[in-house]
Design an enzyme around this catalytic site. Sequence first.
Site, PDB file in Angstrom:
ATOM      1  N   LYS A  59      -9.477  20.101  82.809  1.00 54.06           N
ATOM      2  CA  LYS A  59     -10.078  20.210  81.471  1.00 54.06           C
ATOM      3  C   LYS A  59     -11.108  19.111  81.252  1.00 54.06           C
ATOM      4  CE  LYS A  59      -6.015  22.542  79.625  1.00 54.06           C
ATOM      5  NZ  LYS A  59      -4.714  22.396  78.922  1.00 54.06           N
ATOM      6  N   GLN A  62      -1.028  18.318  75.589  1.00 51.04           N
ATOM      7  CA  GLN A  62      -0.652  19.101  76.765  1.00 51.04           C
ATOM      8  C   GLN A  62       0.833  19.476  76.731  1.00 51.04           C
ATOM      9  OE1 GLN A  62      -2.691  20.294  79.221  1.00 51.04           O
ATOM     10  NE2 GLN A  62      -0.889  21.378  79.949  1.00 51.04           N
ATOM     11  N   ASP A  92      -6.466  24.378  70.646  1.00 52.32           N
ATOM     12  CA  ASP A  92      -5.537  25.250  71.371  1.00 52.32           C
ATOM     13  C   ASP A  92      -5.127  26.458  70.533  1.00 52.32           C
ATOM     14  OD1 ASP A  92      -5.094  24.542  74.009  1.00 52.32           O
ATOM     15  OD2 ASP A  92      -3.627  22.992  73.527  1.00 52.32           O
TER      16      ASP A  92
END
Length: 276
Positions: free
Chosen positions: A49, A93, A116
């Site tokens: 990422k 994460q 997200d």
Amino acid sequence: MAARLMDGKGLAERLRAEIAREVRQLGDVGLATVLVGDDPASEIYIRRKHEAAQEVGIRSIDHRLSADTTQEELERLVEDLNADDGVDGILVQSPLPEHLDEAAVVQRLDPAKDVDGFHPENAARLYFGRPRFVPATPVGIMRLLEEYDVPLEGARAVVVGRSLIVGRPAALLLLHANATVTITHSRTVDLAAHTLEADILVVAVGQPNVVTAEMVRPGSTVIDVGMNRTEDGLRGDVDPAAAEVAGLITPVPGGVGPMTIASLLRNTVAAAQSRR
């Protein structure tokens, strides 16, 4: 006749070029990532990422916390990132260590920085058909279907998997596009009876070959979200032999994976544009 492969890698490269131009116009875009513990797979995901973000000019802000970080410490960091004007998007994460309440951490996120798309407010917006940020993999799937002119209105779509990250949001996006959607899962009786009816089949369970070639309707579009490491290398959730039956199919790797990263970058730029 073998299926046509849906080139997610090539499409993602074009999308990243567009995103890079938008980032240059904005001047500065910041994406903060939070990694708790030392899970090897999470380490790899975060690195990828960051590399993708840097490639398009997004500034990466990397926060690494020890595995024994407390709930209070993690939530305090999230609150600090919420208040930081140099941060446009925040990504915590998953999975977190078992002693941490992941849902509580997500609820602490500023919904306007939740790139997200996991915050309850963003999930509700998707439910009501007014999405702001949607999880990156379902967004990537929809962009692939658009790229290959797959008809959605009135089509029979079957989603195998009901996760909050892929299955459920993908089903909602397909429903909002006027497909007739069925969600199947581990408790579904006679899975093949459903998959054989699918014009569009999305498989996202994290289990190799959960869908065999015999379970695929001839000429259908198959989106294989699986990324399973096996003795034979990286494999999807769909038996590779399904490529001899389907009309369109995503390869593994090179299909959905690159689109997920590109969609995350797109969400980050959208967050920055909205905040401006």
